[in-house]
Structures are given as structure tokens and as C-alpha cells.
Motif scaffolding. Structure first.
Motif, mmCIF file in Angstrom:
data_model
loop_
_atom_site.group_PDB
_atom_site.id
_atom_site.type_symbol
_atom_site.label_atom_id
_atom_site.label_comp_id
_atom_site.label_asym_id
_atom_site.label_seq_id
_atom_site.Cartn_x
_atom_site.Cartn_y
_atom_site.Cartn_z
ATOM 1 N N ALA A 130 -31.637 2.827 -28.027
ATOM 2 C CA ALA A 130 -32.670 3.147 -27.038
ATOM 3 C C ALA A 130 -32.171 3.006 -25.609
ATOM 4 C CB ALA A 130 -33.883 2.241 -27.262
ATOM 5 N N GLU A 131 -31.288 2.041 -25.367
ATOM 6 C CA GLU A 131 -30.921 1.689 -23.997
ATOM 7 C C GLU A 131 -29.541 2.192 -23.585
ATOM 8 O OE1 GLU A 131 -31.486 -2.523 -23.652
ATOM 9 O OE2 GLU A 131 -33.644 -2.400 -24.055
ATOM 10 N N ASN A 132 -28.843 2.867 -24.500
ATOM 11 C CA ASN A 132 -27.516 3.405 -24.185
ATOM 12 C C ASN A 132 -27.448 4.875 -24.577
ATOM 13 O OD1 ASN A 132 -25.529 0.950 -23.463
ATOM 14 N ND2 ASN A 132 -26.976 0.277 -25.036
ATOM 15 N N ARG A 169 -32.057 -1.410 -30.317
ATOM 16 C CA ARG A 169 -32.090 -1.561 -28.859
ATOM 17 C C ARG A 169 -30.899 -0.860 -28.216
ATOM 18 N NH1 ARG A 169 -33.111 -7.254 -25.506
ATOM 19 N NH2 ARG A 169 -32.990 -6.320 -23.413
ATOM 20 N N TRP A 170 -29.724 -0.949 -28.843
ATOM 21 C CA TRP A 170 -28.558 -0.264 -28.289
ATOM 22 C C TRP A 170 -28.803 1.239 -28.217
ATOM 23 C CZ3 TRP A 170 -25.156 3.608 -29.223
ATOM 24 C CH2 TRP A 170 -24.010 3.652 -28.415
ATOM 25 N N LEU A 219 -28.930 -10.225 -23.123
ATOM 26 C CA LEU A 219 -29.301 -8.875 -22.702
ATOM 27 C C LEU A 219 -30.383 -8.896 -21.641
ATOM 28 C CD1 LEU A 219 -29.247 -6.780 -25.990
ATOM 29 C CD2 LEU A 219 -27.780 -6.528 -23.996
ATOM 30 N N ASP A 220 -31.360 -9.776 -21.803
ATOM 31 C CA ASP A 220 -32.452 -9.804 -20.832
ATOM 32 C C ASP A 220 -31.949 -10.164 -19.440
ATOM 33 O OD1 ASP A 220 -34.267 -9.090 -22.752
ATOM 34 O OD2 ASP A 220 -34.985 -11.124 -23.122
ATOM 35 N N ASP A 229 -31.074 -11.986 -28.551
ATOM 36 C CA ASP A 229 -30.441 -11.227 -27.469
ATOM 37 C C ASP A 229 -29.428 -12.082 -26.726
ATOM 38 O OD1 ASP A 229 -31.997 -12.856 -25.743
ATOM 39 O OD2 ASP A 229 -32.175 -11.217 -24.296
ATOM 40 N N GLY A 231 -28.159 -7.498 -19.156
ATOM 41 C CA GLY A 231 -28.129 -6.080 -19.498
ATOM 42 C C GLY A 231 -26.894 -5.734 -20.309
ATOM 43 N N TRP A 232 -26.752 -4.459 -20.606
ATOM 44 C CA TRP A 232 -25.621 -3.997 -21.396
ATOM 45 C C TRP A 232 -24.358 -3.815 -20.564
ATOM 46 C CZ3 TRP A 232 -25.710 -3.871 -26.563
ATOM 47 C CH2 TRP A 232 -26.945 -3.805 -27.218
#
Length: 490
Positions: free
Chosen positions: A61-63, A58-59, A16-17, A5, A20-21
Motif C-alpha cells: 500500500a505504501e510503496n 502495508r508495504w 515505521l510510524d 512495526d 517511515g519506509w
């Protein structure tokens, strides 16, 4: 991508941790890079496939759709291409990733960047073409048709008769060459499934590649890397060597130019070579009248190499955005040209805006027995003083370069010459002459004519996020006139 990440973009690290994005403490361009997914197709990407699979998941799920920077049209376009490339290269996308890819393409069709045009709209069309060939069915066919319509128009609009991309920046030209090569590569992979309009596009793009390659060569130094006109920096576009290898893999010929004088008349640049010296002069307009966002106030600037080493360099680009440093780097004082009355030759403002702009007139390019003479004038300073024009002449021979500046109305002005950080400049007691020592051990003698002459501290920005201290030789114009002469042993 430096960890599962962790990332290193624009000479700045992040994760990312921690970030964040869409962390607001990171620049917009840094966040864009996070959403591009360029690392899927970078060197040794195969060794990071586990990271890539986890990052894609992850992208997704989180975007969620339509939220954050990642869903803006430009990063969406680059991400679509990167996901399709890695799948076609032999690393399958998961069902969830394929579903997300379709949603992204569908979203992009409703968000095409007609308001920005230029390289953004071209990237949108390229992405729809990639998605259209990756998927089957009527909707995918519609994406291909939409992309075809845009490309038919933009290939005519964005590429000049001499092969240059119309925004007149070597970095964006290199990116445009990669785009054209990617499209040719894609169509070759699906050769049996092309319709008549797509087949015609293949022929148009194939015909453009040799001229685009030649333009990039002409706008590069003997070190094989691009010159710094308008928004240009290293490590954004692929290196020239990588692009030329790509050209070769696709079966296009690469012929090194043997011309000692190349006038890219449609673009407005001139390259002259003589003996150990290479001069690249800017006698161009600032860019398309309706799209000058990547322009600098650098009219009649130039770059110069001798004995294979860069000597005079424009200051480069280390950041985008709306800050004072972005404005300074776009300003005339950051370039190898004349600053009159402390004003910019073109009215650069905000991050990507230009108001009143310099117009170039009376361009003259003449070969000599052992070099060339180039001259031009611009009217950019008329908004500050009626009738004020800047005239510059370069005369290059096998053993010398003379740069002469004249103003039609004598006003307070200075000719600025930014030196590459790797060269050393020495000043004689008269403060108007001295030596420039190159790493090769070769020496250039310099002689200034005009008003006061001095050295100032400056900075060079060869990459985003990078600032390197350098020197700038400044020569005040005396009664509207100054010149700098370099000489060297033949």
C-alpha cells in the motif's frame, strides 16, 4: 522484527510510524534492511506470521511501483526471494502479494545491475530464478531463462579455483554460499520441471559447495566465526554453523580440514596452524580489478588466535556510506600491517572506491617441521616514494610466532597490531616486551625489535553499528626494519 512495526537492524532500532519506509535520518543500509523482509524466514518466524502478513500488505500500500529505496534492484531482489521462500515453506501469499511479487519481478528484469556486477547481479539473477519457478507461464519461463544466462556467466566469473568468492571478503563469501545453497534447494523443490540448462547449473553449483564450505572454514577462527578481511562483520551473513547445517540438510558432505597449512592460492590467503595457534595471512590482491568496492587497504595484514581465542584482529566494518569513519575503517592503520609515510597501501576513497592499489609479489609458502613460513611483498607505497616496497615474513611454530617487516627504502613507518578487546596486554619496563593475557588464563610473551614501541587506544567493529574500545601495539620501524615475536608454553 520486534513489534508489528518495530525493527532492530545494524544495532539500531526504528519503527515505521516514526521513521517511515525511507526516513532520511536512517542510513541507506538500514532502510535497505527494512525492505529486505529477512524476518519472514528468520528464527521463530512462524510466531510472527500475523505481523508479517500485515507488513506485506502495508508495504504494498505504501510503496507504489518504482518509488523509494525499496524498489532499487538489490532490495527488490532480496525481497522477492524472501517472499517466495516463505510461500514455499508453507505460508501462502495473499492474492495482492502475489500480484505485487509479479510486478516486482517484471520491474527487476528492466533494472538488472550490470553497472555494479558482483554480488548485486548475482542477487538479481537469483531473484528472477525464484520468481520464475514460483509462477507459471511464458513470462515466468522468460525470467528463468534470463536468470540462467546470468548465472552461467557469473558462476565462472565470481567463483575462484580454490572455492572463494572473487570479492575476497569472508562475509560476502558466506552470503554467496547461502545463495548457491538456496538455488540448489529451489531446484530440488522443482526437480521434475527443470530444463537442460537448469539441470547443468544444478550440477555446477553442487560441485562448488564442498570447496566453498572448505574456503569458509579456512578463513575462520577456532571460535567458528569468520576473520575480518575487507568488508566483513558478524550478523550480516548466516553464522558458519547455520550454513554448515544447511549444507548437511541438502546432502553435501562436510569434512573438517586436517591440513596444518592451507594456501588458498587463487584467492591469496594462507592459513597456518601449529600447536594452539592459528594464523590467517593476507597475501591477496585487493579484489577484482573492476570491482574493488568492498576492499580495504589491508595488504599483508593478518589475524591470529591462540588457545582458541582471538588475539590480533583487523578492525572490522561498522558502517557503509561516504563518511570519514567508513574511510578510516578501510584504511591501512585499521589493520595489522605496516603504515608507511602515513599513507594507505591502496588508495581507498569515497565509500566503495579504490584508486592506485597494492600489488603482491614474491609470495612464498613453506611448511616447516612444526609450522610454516610465509612471506610476500607489496608495491603499494611506490606511489608515495619511488622503489618503496613492504616485505613481510611470518614464521609460526608450535610455541612461537615471529612477524618481520622490512621496507626497501627506509621511511617513517609503523607496524600496527590490533588486539582483541578480550585480551589484556602488559608492558615491561623496557617498553619493548611484556605479556598478553588470554581469558583462558594462558599467557603469550611478546618482544618487539625496531624503533619506539607504544600502546594506542583503538576500536574494533565486529558488527554494523558497533564500536568496542581496544588496544593497538605500535612498533616504529628502525632503518626500515621491525619485528614482533610471540612465545607461549607448548
Amino acid at each position: 522484527m520486534t513489534g508489528n512495526d518495530e525493527f532492530h537492524f545494524l544495532n539500531e532500532v526504528g519503527s515505521l510510524d516514526a521513521d517511515g519506509w525511507d526516513g532520511e535520518h536512517k542510513s541507506k543500509l538500514w532502510r535497505y534492511n527494512l525492505h529486505y523482509f529477512d524476518d519472514l524466514n528468520a528464527e521463530e518466524a512462524v510466531t510472527r506470521r500475523a505481523w508479517h502478513d500485515a507488513l506485506i500488505a502495508r508495504w504494498i500500500a505504501e510503496n507504489p511501483p518504482a518509488t523509494g529505496s525499496g524498489w532499487e534492484p538489490y532490495p527488490t531482489s532480496l525481497r522477492i526471494v524472501n517472499w517466495v521462500k516463505t510461500a514455499l515453506y508453507g505460508h501462502p501469499l495473499s492474492d495482492a502479494a502475489q500480484h505485487s511479487l509479479a510486478v516486482q519481478a517484471r520491474w527487476l528484469t528492466k533494472r538488472l545491475e550490470w553497472h555494479l556486477l558482483g554480488n548485486h547481479l548475482f542477487a538479481n539473477a537469483k531473484a528472477l530464478m525464484f520468481a520464475g519457478f514460483f509462477f507459471d507461464g511464458p513470462e515466468a519461463d522468460g525470467w528463468r531463462a534470463q536468470a540462467t544466462t546470468i548465472l552461467e556467466r557469473e558462476l565462472t566469473e565470481q567463483f575462484l579455483a580454490d572455492g572463494g568468492q572473487f570479492e575476497l571478503t569472508p562475509m560476502y563469501h558466506a552470503l554467496a554460499l547461502e545463495d548457491v545453497l538456496d538455488l540448489v534447494n529451489l531446484w530440488a523443490a522443482f526437480e521434475g520441471g527443470l530444463n537442460a540448462r537448469e539441470t547443468a547449473l544444478v550440477k555446477r553449483c553442487a560441485a562448488m559447495v564442498p570447496e566453498m564450505t572448505a574456503w569458509l572454514s579456512a578463513m575462520s577462527h577456532p571460535d567458528g566465526k569468520v576473520s575480518f578481511f575487507n568488508d566483513t562483520a558478524f550478523k550480516i551473513a548466516p553464522e558458519n554453523t547455520e550454513l554448515f547445517e544447511y549444507v548437511d540438510r541438502l546432502g553435501f558432505p562436510i569434512s573438517a580440514s586436517t591440513n596444518s597449512l592451507t594456501h588458498l592460492s587463487a584467492s591469496g590467503y594462507v592459513r597456518a596452524e601449529s600447536g594452539p595457534a592459528v594464523l590467517i595471512a593476507d597475501v591477496a590482491r585487493v579484489g577484482p580489478d573492476y570491482l574493488p568496492g568492498h576492499a580495504h587497504a589491508d595488504t599483508l595484514s593478518f589475524e591470529f588466535s591462540a588457545f582458541g581465542q582471538r588475539v590480533f584482529i583487523n578492525s572490522g566494518t561498522s558502517e557503509y556510506g561516504l563518511g570519514a569513519e567508513r574511510l578510516r575503517q578501510r584504511g591501512t592503520a585499521a589493520h595489522n600491517t605496516v603504515l608507511a609515510l602515513g599513507e594507505n597501501s591502496s588508495e581507498v576513497w569515497s565509500g566503495f572506491r579504490v584508486g592506485a592499489r597494492a600489488r603482491v609479489h614474491d609470495v612464498s609458502v613453506h611448511p616447516g617441521a612444526s609450522g610454516a613460513t610465509i612471506s610476500a611483498r607489496h608495491d603499494g607505497y611506490r606511489r608515495t616514494r619511488s622503489g618503496l616496497d613492504h616485505q613481510r615474513t611470518w614464521t609460526l611454530t608450535e610455541t612461537s610466532l615471529e612477524v618481520t617487516d622490512r621496507l626497501s627504502v627506509p621511511v617513517a613507518s609503523v607496524a600496527r597490531y590490533h588486539l582483541h578487546p578480550d585480551v589484556k596486554i602488559f608492558t615491561a619496563d623496557d617498553a619493548r616486551s611484556g605479556d598478553i593475557l588470554l581469558n583462558s588464563g594462558d599467557t603469550l610473551k611478546w618482544q618487539a625489535v625496531g624503533g619506539a614501541c607504544r600502546l594506542e587506544t583503538s576500536t574494533w567493529h565486529p558488527e554494523f553499528g558497533l564500536s568496542i574500545e581496544s588496544k593497538c601495539l605500535c612498533i616504529d620501524l628502525d632503518a626500515g626494519h621491525a619485528s614482533l615475536t610471540l612465545t607461549w608454553s607448548g
